[in-house]
Enzyme design. Sequence first.
Site, PDB file in Angstrom:
ATOM      1  N   GLY A 136      35.375  39.914  22.856  1.00 38.48           N
ATOM      2  CA  GLY A 136      34.473  41.048  21.792  1.00 38.48           C
ATOM      3  C   GLY A 136      33.156  40.669  21.806  1.00 38.48           C
ATOM      4  O   GLY A 136      32.362  41.454  21.604  1.00 38.48           O
TER       5      GLY A 136
ATOM      6  N   LYS B  38      40.776  53.232  27.516  1.00 38.58           N
ATOM      7  CA  LYS B  38      41.876  53.281  26.364  1.00 38.58           C
ATOM      8  C   LYS B  38      42.137  54.440  25.777  1.00 38.58           C
ATOM      9  O   LYS B  38      43.386  54.699  25.194  1.00 38.58           O
ATOM     10  CB  LYS B  38      40.697  52.621  25.263  1.00 38.58           C
ATOM     11  CG  LYS B  38      40.522  50.989  25.483  1.00 38.58           C
ATOM     12  CD  LYS B  38      41.700  50.476  25.738  1.00 38.58           C
ATOM     13  CE  LYS B  38      41.579  48.808  25.796  1.00 38.58           C
ATOM     14  NZ  LYS B  38      42.644  47.998  25.909  1.00 38.58           N
TER      15      LYS B  38
ATOM     16  N   ASP C 267      49.984  35.854  31.748  1.00 37.85           N
ATOM     17  CA  ASP C 267      48.417  35.666  31.872  1.00 37.85           C
ATOM     18  C   ASP C 267      48.106  35.334  33.219  1.00 37.85           C
ATOM     19  O   ASP C 267      49.056  34.832  34.244  1.00 37.85           O
ATOM     20  CB  ASP C 267      47.916  34.724  30.792  1.00 37.85           C
ATOM     21  CG  ASP C 267      46.453  35.555  30.253  1.00 37.85           C
ATOM     22  OD1 ASP C 267      45.528  35.922  31.068  1.00 37.85           O
ATOM     23  OD2 ASP C 267      46.270  35.296  29.077  1.00 37.85           O
TER      24      ASP C 267
ATOM     25  N   TYR D 102      35.379  52.164  30.003  1.00 33.07           N
ATOM     26  CA  TYR D 102      36.358  51.561  29.252  1.00 33.07           C
ATOM     27  C   TYR D 102      36.995  52.445  28.314  1.00 33.07           C
ATOM     28  O   TYR D 102      38.149  52.478  27.941  1.00 33.07           O
ATOM     29  CB  TYR D 102      35.466  50.476  28.218  1.00 33.07           C
ATOM     30  CG  TYR D 102      36.274  49.594  27.320  1.00 33.07           C
ATOM     31  CD1 TYR D 102      37.363  48.606  27.834  1.00 33.07           C
ATOM     32  CD2 TYR D 102      36.239  49.898  25.982  1.00 33.07           C
ATOM     33  CE1 TYR D 102      38.022  47.839  27.043  1.00 33.07           C
ATOM     34  CE2 TYR D 102      36.745  49.268  24.951  1.00 33.07           C
ATOM     35  CZ  TYR D 102      37.828  48.196  25.373  1.00 33.07           C
ATOM     36  OH  TYR D 102      38.482  47.467  24.430  1.00 33.07           O
TER      37      TYR D 102
ATOM     38  N   ASP E  76      48.921  38.469  37.638  1.00 35.68           N
ATOM     39  CA  ASP E  76      47.768  39.323  37.547  1.00 35.68           C
ATOM     40  C   ASP E  76      48.574  40.691  37.354  1.00 35.68           C
ATOM     41  O   ASP E  76      49.417  41.268  37.988  1.00 35.68           O
ATOM     42  CB  ASP E  76      47.076  39.519  38.963  1.00 35.68           C
ATOM     43  CG  ASP E  76      45.941  40.559  38.918  1.00 35.68           C
ATOM     44  OD1 ASP E  76      46.182  41.690  38.107  1.00 35.68           O
ATOM     45  OD2 ASP E  76      45.082  40.707  39.691  1.00 35.68           O
ATOM     46  N   VAL E  77      48.532  41.345  36.216  1.00 34.56           N
ATOM     47  CA  VAL E  77      49.424  42.273  35.680  1.00 34.56           C
ATOM     48  C   VAL E  77      49.071  43.606  36.408  1.00 34.56           C
ATOM     49  O   VAL E  77      49.754  44.569  36.150  1.00 34.56           O
ATOM     50  CB  VAL E  77      49.200  42.512  34.125  1.00 34.56           C
ATOM     51  CG1 VAL E  77      50.214  41.236  33.538  1.00 34.56           C
ATOM     52  CG2 VAL E  77      47.896  42.640  33.570  1.00 34.56           C
TER      53      VAL E  77
END
Length: 255
Positions: free
Chosen positions: A194, A160, A38, A156, A64-65
């Site tokens: 969320g 996805k 993370d 978004y 930072d992925v």
Amino acid sequence: MSGRLNGKVALVTGGAGGCGLAASELFAAEGARVGIVDLPSSDGSRIAHALREAGHDVVFAAADVSDAAQVAAAVASVEEAFGPITVLMNHAGILCAKPFLDTTEEDWDRIMAVNVKSMFLVTKAVLPGMLAAGGGSIVCTSSISAVVGTPMEVLYCTSKGATHMFARAIAVEYRDRGIRSNAICPGFIATAHGLREIDTLGKYGVDVTEAAIAAAQGRLCRPEEIAAAALFLASDDASFVNGAHLFADNAYTAL
């Protein structure tokens, strides 16, 4: 706990918060040695320390992925601690909720970098060790938004949708080499991520009231419910589940 991940090494991106944290904790409780990846600003170090104090084998690797060098260093750190990674949960992700014509190229680049490019980078870094270990399981966190267009979330939804096909295509390419790859697709979840999504959509006039969510999926999903679904996909209980999209949405997409 039943030790469903005994002998496995798990890496969870975005593993210090929300559903990622729930998965990190559950995977550790089920016997996995866990690498939490993370951001440096996350609670990852504290969480890893607390889990070690509770008797689990857990390390934190800050990254930072969306950055290839940071991903390579994080994966190497986890492998140095525990050996080849045999369970990968590509969970890290961000939101972008605003009218499409208000979105910017920077918005597009950032959401695709974190939600899509990160899966490419992390999976590519993990796969050689996973293959050498004889196989493993990859779980990619997708969303109902991969198949249901939601207002104010064009970017978004697009990210996805890419997650959906990434998980499926990896499954097809690596099935005969012992790799399973699946996507988990939550509905609205009671996490900070969320709830922020719900608040933002509400400000733009989208009906995400409690009554509307109740009509669509009964109630908000709990993070531990996503973690439990991810545990199934990660474990040998799902040995013949490959290239699947598991919807954890209480019939949202079935209505």
